[in-house]
Each structure stands twice: as structure tokens, then as C-alpha cells.
Design a protein around this motif. Sequence first.
Motif, PDB file in Angstrom:
ATOM      1  N   LEU A 123     -28.854  92.999 -32.453  1.00  0.00           N
ATOM      2  CA  LEU A 123     -28.534  94.327 -31.926  1.00  0.00           C
ATOM      3  C   LEU A 123     -29.730  95.266 -32.068  1.00  0.00           C
ATOM      4  CD1 LEU A 123     -26.155  95.994 -30.779  1.00  0.00           C
ATOM      5  CD2 LEU A 123     -25.598  96.605 -33.121  1.00  0.00           C
ATOM      6  N   VAL A 124     -30.375  95.251 -33.232  1.00  0.00           N
ATOM      7  CA  VAL A 124     -31.539  96.121 -33.463  1.00  0.00           C
ATOM      8  C   VAL A 124     -32.708  95.712 -32.571  1.00  0.00           C
ATOM      9  CG1 VAL A 124     -33.270  96.757 -35.183  1.00  0.00           C
ATOM     10  CG2 VAL A 124     -30.857  96.736 -35.801  1.00  0.00           C
ATOM     11  N   CYS A 125     -32.967  94.403 -32.463  1.00  0.00           N
ATOM     12  CA  CYS A 125     -34.063  93.951 -31.584  1.00  0.00           C
ATOM     13  C   CYS A 125     -33.776  94.296 -30.131  1.00  0.00           C
ATOM     14  CB  CYS A 125     -34.275  92.446 -31.740  1.00  0.00           C
ATOM     15  SG  CYS A 125     -35.069  91.968 -33.272  1.00  0.00           S
ATOM     16  N   GLY A 126     -32.518  94.208 -29.721  1.00  0.00           N
ATOM     17  CA  GLY A 126     -32.165  94.581 -28.348  1.00  0.00           C
ATOM     18  C   GLY A 126     -32.391  96.058 -28.089  1.00  0.00           C
ATOM     19  N   ILE A 127     -32.052  96.914 -29.061  1.00  0.00           N
ATOM     20  CA  ILE A 127     -32.292  98.352 -28.903  1.00  0.00           C
ATOM     21  C   ILE A 127     -33.786  98.636 -28.844  1.00  0.00           C
ATOM     22  CG2 ILE A 127     -32.065 100.571 -30.084  1.00  0.00           C
ATOM     23  CD1 ILE A 127     -29.321  99.558 -31.088  1.00  0.00           C
ATOM     24  N   ILE A 128     -34.555  97.954 -29.682  1.00  0.00           N
ATOM     25  CA  ILE A 128     -36.005  98.157 -29.665  1.00  0.00           C
ATOM     26  C   ILE A 128     -36.584  97.730 -28.321  1.00  0.00           C
ATOM     27  CG2 ILE A 128     -38.171  97.324 -30.667  1.00  0.00           C
ATOM     28  CD1 ILE A 128     -36.759  97.290 -33.377  1.00  0.00           C
ATOM     29  N   ALA A 129     -36.145  96.558 -27.823  1.00  0.00           N
ATOM     30  CA  ALA A 129     -36.688  96.054 -26.558  1.00  0.00           C
ATOM     31  C   ALA A 129     -36.267  96.905 -25.373  1.00  0.00           C
ATOM     32  CB  ALA A 129     -36.246  94.609 -26.347  1.00  0.00           C
ATOM     33  N   THR A 130     -35.084  97.508 -25.433  1.00  0.00           N
ATOM     34  CA  THR A 130     -34.577  98.264 -24.292  1.00  0.00           C
ATOM     35  C   THR A 130     -35.044  99.711 -24.285  1.00  0.00           C
ATOM     36  OG1 THR A 130     -32.613  96.883 -24.310  1.00  0.00           O
ATOM     37  CG2 THR A 130     -32.479  98.911 -23.070  1.00  0.00           C
ATOM     38  N   VAL A 131     -35.111 100.342 -25.431  1.00  0.00           N
ATOM     39  CA  VAL A 131     -35.368 101.781 -25.481  1.00  0.00           C
ATOM     40  C   VAL A 131     -36.736 102.113 -26.054  1.00  0.00           C
ATOM     41  CG1 VAL A 131     -34.538 103.958 -26.445  1.00  0.00           C
ATOM     42  CG2 VAL A 131     -32.906 102.246 -25.690  1.00  0.00           C
ATOM     43  N   LEU A 132     -37.028 101.610 -27.224  1.00  0.00           N
ATOM     44  CA  LEU A 132     -38.197 102.075 -27.958  1.00  0.00           C
ATOM     45  C   LEU A 132     -39.512 101.640 -27.318  1.00  0.00           C
ATOM     46  CD1 LEU A 132     -38.941 103.697 -30.447  1.00  0.00           C
ATOM     47  CD2 LEU A 132     -38.982 101.563 -31.730  1.00  0.00           C
ATOM     48  N   LEU A 133     -39.648 100.359 -27.020  1.00  0.00           N
ATOM     49  CA  LEU A 133     -40.918  99.894 -26.463  1.00  0.00           C
ATOM     50  C   LEU A 133     -41.196 100.450 -25.069  1.00  0.00           C
ATOM     51  CD1 LEU A 133     -41.131  96.279 -27.839  1.00  0.00           C
ATOM     52  CD2 LEU A 133     -42.476  98.244 -28.479  1.00  0.00           C
ATOM     53  N   PRO A 134     -40.227 100.506 -24.147  1.00  0.00           N
ATOM     54  CA  PRO A 134     -40.523 101.155 -22.872  1.00  0.00           C
ATOM     55  C   PRO A 134     -40.882 102.632 -23.036  1.00  0.00           C
ATOM     56  CG  PRO A 134     -38.590  99.797 -22.635  1.00  0.00           C
ATOM     57  CD  PRO A 134     -38.925  99.820 -24.087  1.00  0.00           C
TER      58      PRO A 134
END
Length: 150
Positions: A123-134
Amino acid sequence: MSNINPEPGFGPPAPQQPPGYGYPQQPGPGYGYPQSGPGPSYPAAPPTAYPQAPGYAMQMQPSNGMGTAGLVLGIIGVVCSLTIAMEVLGMILGILAIIFGAVGRGKANRGEATNRGAATAGLVCGIIATVLLPLLVFVFFASLFSASTV
């Protein structure tokens, strides 16, 4: 007169043949445990398993697939989001990781799964990949273009 054909068991012993190649022959059943011998004899197992007593059901195995899938998709989504060329693929995998991670956490909370940590990490990696890195890539390019126009 002498008897030319003596009865078996009388006379000189027959010559023994030397053993051939390999190990010498062992008398008896061979290697391993004896086939039968002294000691207790146990009854053979029944041809089918014993039926289970009524009222006792087998415990279900935990289904850890959702949490594990969320973790794997989250890690791949973060790696894809770090590369500029695969940013869109990373966001898609991040969204899938959020979905699978949330479902996996729900199963872990209900006791149907045992990998709550893997589901949370997905869940945390998905949030990072979807929101934080873009968001970080957008800020980087925005600062790059704003510095070049000044």
C-alpha cells in the motif's frame, strides 16, 4: 566296494565359488530393516483415512495472495516511476498496488491472511509510485524550466 555316488551330506564339502565383481552376497533378506522378526507387530494402516469427527472442521489456510501482489506491484511501480520513460506504467502499477494492498490489509484485519506487513508495504509503495514520485518529477521539471526562463 566303494560307492561312487555318495549320499548328499557325506564326503568332502563342495568348493565355494569366489564372489564376482561388486559386494559379496549377504545371506538373508538383504539390506535395510528385517522384514519380520521379534518385537511388537503393529496393525496395518487402513486403506482410507479416518473420517473426521463431527463438529471439527479443518482450519483454512491463510490466503496471502493479495498482500503479496500489492507488495510486488508497489515495488515495480516505484522502480518504473523513477525512470522518466515509464512514469505512466509506474502510476498504473501504483494504483493496482494500492488496490491489492488495501484488500490484503482488510483480509489480514479479518484474520484471513497472515501477511499484514507485506500488504501495508504494498500500500505504501503504491502511494509512493502513484503520488509522490510523479509529484517530485513535476517539481523537478518545473524548477528546471523556471530557472531557464529567468
